[in-house]
Write a protein that holds these residues in place. Structure first.
Motif, mmCIF file in Angstrom:
data_model
loop_
_atom_site.group_PDB
_atom_site.id
_atom_site.type_symbol
_atom_site.label_atom_id
_atom_site.label_comp_id
_atom_site.label_asym_id
_atom_site.label_seq_id
_atom_site.Cartn_x
_atom_site.Cartn_y
_atom_site.Cartn_z
ATOM 1 N N LYS A 133 34.268 37.258 49.091
ATOM 2 C CA LYS A 133 34.015 37.044 47.667
ATOM 3 C C LYS A 133 33.450 35.644 47.446
ATOM 4 O O LYS A 133 33.859 34.684 48.102
ATOM 5 C CB LYS A 133 35.318 37.208 46.878
ATOM 6 C CG LYS A 133 35.152 37.149 45.362
ATOM 7 C CD LYS A 133 36.500 37.229 44.670
ATOM 8 C CE LYS A 133 37.103 38.609 44.731
ATOM 9 N NZ LYS A 133 36.405 39.584 43.845
ATOM 10 N N ILE A 163 33.452 32.463 45.301
ATOM 11 C CA ILE A 163 34.387 31.808 44.384
ATOM 12 C C ILE A 163 33.691 30.592 43.782
ATOM 13 O O ILE A 163 33.425 29.609 44.473
ATOM 14 C CB ILE A 163 35.676 31.384 45.110
ATOM 15 C CG1 ILE A 163 36.363 32.618 45.707
ATOM 16 C CG2 ILE A 163 36.611 30.654 44.148
ATOM 17 C CD1 ILE A 163 37.470 32.292 46.678
ATOM 18 N N ASN A 170 38.306 20.825 45.546
ATOM 19 C CA ASN A 170 37.852 21.686 46.644
ATOM 20 C C ASN A 170 38.243 21.124 48.000
ATOM 21 O O ASN A 170 38.583 21.874 48.921
ATOM 22 C CB ASN A 170 36.339 21.875 46.574
ATOM 23 C CG ASN A 170 35.929 22.817 45.468
ATOM 24 O OD1 ASN A 170 36.716 23.656 45.040
ATOM 25 N ND2 ASN A 170 34.711 22.684 44.989
ATOM 26 N N LEU A 229 39.140 29.818 53.376
ATOM 27 C CA LEU A 229 37.985 29.523 52.536
ATOM 28 C C LEU A 229 36.878 28.852 53.333
ATOM 29 O O LEU A 229 37.134 28.108 54.283
ATOM 30 C CB LEU A 229 38.396 28.600 51.383
ATOM 31 C CG LEU A 229 39.434 29.151 50.406
ATOM 32 C CD1 LEU A 229 39.864 28.058 49.440
ATOM 33 C CD2 LEU A 229 38.885 30.345 49.645
ATOM 34 N N ASN A 238 35.600 34.215 52.224
ATOM 35 C CA ASN A 238 35.365 33.843 50.830
ATOM 36 C C ASN A 238 34.696 32.476 50.797
ATOM 37 O O ASN A 238 35.140 31.541 51.467
ATOM 38 C CB ASN A 238 36.679 33.797 50.055
ATOM 39 C CG ASN A 238 37.382 35.133 50.057
ATOM 40 O OD1 ASN A 238 36.776 36.163 49.790
ATOM 41 N ND2 ASN A 238 38.668 35.133 50.372
ATOM 42 N N ILE A 252 33.397 29.179 48.711
ATOM 43 C CA ILE A 252 33.480 28.366 47.497
ATOM 44 C C ILE A 252 32.112 27.783 47.173
ATOM 45 O O ILE A 252 31.482 27.140 48.014
ATOM 46 C CB ILE A 252 34.485 27.210 47.667
ATOM 47 C CG1 ILE A 252 35.919 27.738 47.682
ATOM 48 C CG2 ILE A 252 34.337 26.209 46.525
ATOM 49 C CD1 ILE A 252 36.959 26.647 47.779
ATOM 50 N N LEU A 306 34.354 35.524 41.740
ATOM 51 C CA LEU A 306 35.499 35.023 40.981
ATOM 52 C C LEU A 306 35.112 33.648 40.453
ATOM 53 O O LEU A 306 34.732 32.773 41.226
ATOM 54 C CB LEU A 306 36.738 34.914 41.874
ATOM 55 C CG LEU A 306 37.973 34.250 41.244
ATOM 56 C CD1 LEU A 306 38.526 35.095 40.105
ATOM 57 C CD2 LEU A 306 39.047 34.003 42.300
ATOM 58 N N SER A 307 35.199 33.456 39.143
ATOM 59 C CA SER A 307 34.719 32.201 38.555
ATOM 60 C C SER A 307 35.855 31.408 37.917
ATOM 61 O O SER A 307 36.677 31.952 37.181
ATOM 62 C CB SER A 307 33.631 32.484 37.511
ATOM 63 O OG SER A 307 34.105 33.377 36.519
ATOM 64 N N LEU A 330 43.940 32.452 43.500
ATOM 65 C CA LEU A 330 43.368 33.094 44.686
ATOM 66 C C LEU A 330 44.338 34.104 45.290
ATOM 67 O O LEU A 330 43.932 35.178 45.750
ATOM 68 C CB LEU A 330 42.989 32.034 45.723
ATOM 69 C CG LEU A 330 41.903 31.042 45.292
ATOM 70 C CD1 LEU A 330 41.643 30.031 46.406
ATOM 71 C CD2 LEU A 330 40.613 31.754 44.922
ATOM 72 N N GLU A 374 44.452 37.136 42.935
ATOM 73 C CA GLU A 374 43.225 37.928 43.016
ATOM 74 C C GLU A 374 42.989 38.503 44.415
ATOM 75 O O GLU A 374 41.934 39.061 44.686
ATOM 76 C CB GLU A 374 42.027 37.066 42.602
ATOM 77 C CG GLU A 374 42.042 36.628 41.146
ATOM 78 C CD GLU A 374 41.726 37.759 40.189
ATOM 79 O OE1 GLU A 374 41.166 38.780 40.642
ATOM 80 O OE2 GLU A 374 42.044 37.633 38.994
ATOM 81 N N CYS A 413 42.416 37.034 47.221
ATOM 82 C CA CYS A 413 41.286 36.394 47.897
ATOM 83 C C CYS A 413 41.718 35.670 49.169
ATOM 84 O O CYS A 413 40.928 34.931 49.759
ATOM 85 C CB CYS A 413 40.611 35.387 46.959
ATOM 86 S SG CYS A 413 39.799 36.138 45.561
#
Length: 297
Positions: A6, A8, A22, A33, A98, A100, A119-120, A183, A186, A188
């Motif tokens: 996904k 993100i 982050n 991630l 996923n 970022i 996903l925002s 996360l 969801e 993730c």
């Protein structure tokens, strides 16, 4: 075959602290991630490394990347261009990871419009004064550029409602805790932890059962009163006001705490009770889901 990962998005006004948040998220290996390194035409700041913080390129190289459709998104910000290289992101997504995207609001809008499985998260400053202090604290830009960034922020902040979640970055620790829980909620991550939302729902259920039975009974009666035909009456009889209220309150407490609150209190009964009391003062039968379809009109 691995499930595709996904995208993100973590976006927000310049200076809100996207990089710091982050950076902390990426240290949590359980989150699995990958960070997408953006391309930019701006000059490196002290300590930034090409290929790690950004791909620093010339304006001509950036223009060629646009022409060759090598960017998922791109935007111009305070005289410099920023974009996300497509190849790297697609490779990681196909590996089931996923990715970022730490991008400006203009770029995020493009991704939300054009990409799937996204996903925002919009990162908000506590106040505009705090945002200004953070930008000035960098000591890397002129007063004119600082003003331009703040002016841009005033246009970007109203767009937060286009995102799945809004998270206040009052401190990196609090923001990271919130995003980590999002996360997990969801799905993730491969973490074995449960989202704090699950425990929150249990707390809300207990509070609703203790304090708001009268409200529920009257809401159900009101819905039945609006039902004027056989089909509508059947639906009204099946209407679960308790479940609906628990869903509304759980979601509102969770989202309001993400947007402005200490996330360590999200499963504190007194905190949740206080939040629910404030919400219940603002709602009644006619201001929440009224199931007008029951009217049969």
């Amino acid at each position: 075959m691995k499930n595709k990962g996904k995208v993100i998005i973590i976006s927000g006004p310049s200076g809100v602290g996207k990089g710091s948040v982050n950076g902390e998220l990426l240290t949590n290996k359980d989150l699995k991630l990958e960070y997408s390194v953006s391309m930019t035409t701006r000059a490196p700041r002290e300590g930034e490394v090409n290929g790690v913080n950004y791909f620093f390129v010339s304006k001509e190289e950036f223009a060629n990347a646009i022409v060759n459709n090598e960017l998922i998104e791109y935007a111009n910000f305070v005289g410099n261009s920023y974009g996300t290289p497509r190849k790297y992101v697609e490779e990681k997504l196909n590996e089931g990871k996923n990715v970022i995207l730490e991008i400006e609001v203009d770029g995020a809008t493009q991704v939300l419009r054009n990409e799937e499985n996204v996903l925002s998260i919009f990162l908000m400053p506590p106040t505009l004064n705090e945002l200004e202090s953070r930008i000035k604290g960098r000591a890397t830009e002129s007063d004119d550029k600082i003003k331009a960034r703040l002016d841009k922020a005033l246009l970007e902040i109203p767009l937060k409602h286009n995102y799945d979640y809004v998270v206040e970055n009052d401190s990196v620790e609090n923001a990271v805790s919130k995003i980590t829980d999002i996360l997990i909620r969801e799905k993730c991550t491969e973490s074995n932890e449960e989202s704090k939302f699950k425990e929150l729902v249990k707390i809300v259920e207990n509070i609703v059962d203790q304090k708001y039975t009268y409200f529920i009974n009257n809401w159900e009666a009101n819905v039945k009163l609006l039902a004027h035909n056989k089909e509508a009456k059947k639906e009204a009889n099946d209407f679960d006001a308790r479940g609906e209220l628990i869903k509304i309150l759980s979601s509102e407490v969770y989202r309001k705490t993400l947007a402005h609150g200490d996330f360590s209190k999200i499963n504190d009964v007194e905190y949740v009770d206080f939040k629910i009391q404030k919400l219940m003062f603002k709602i009644n039968f006619f201001s929440i889901k009224q199931r007008s379809d029951f009217s049969g009109d």
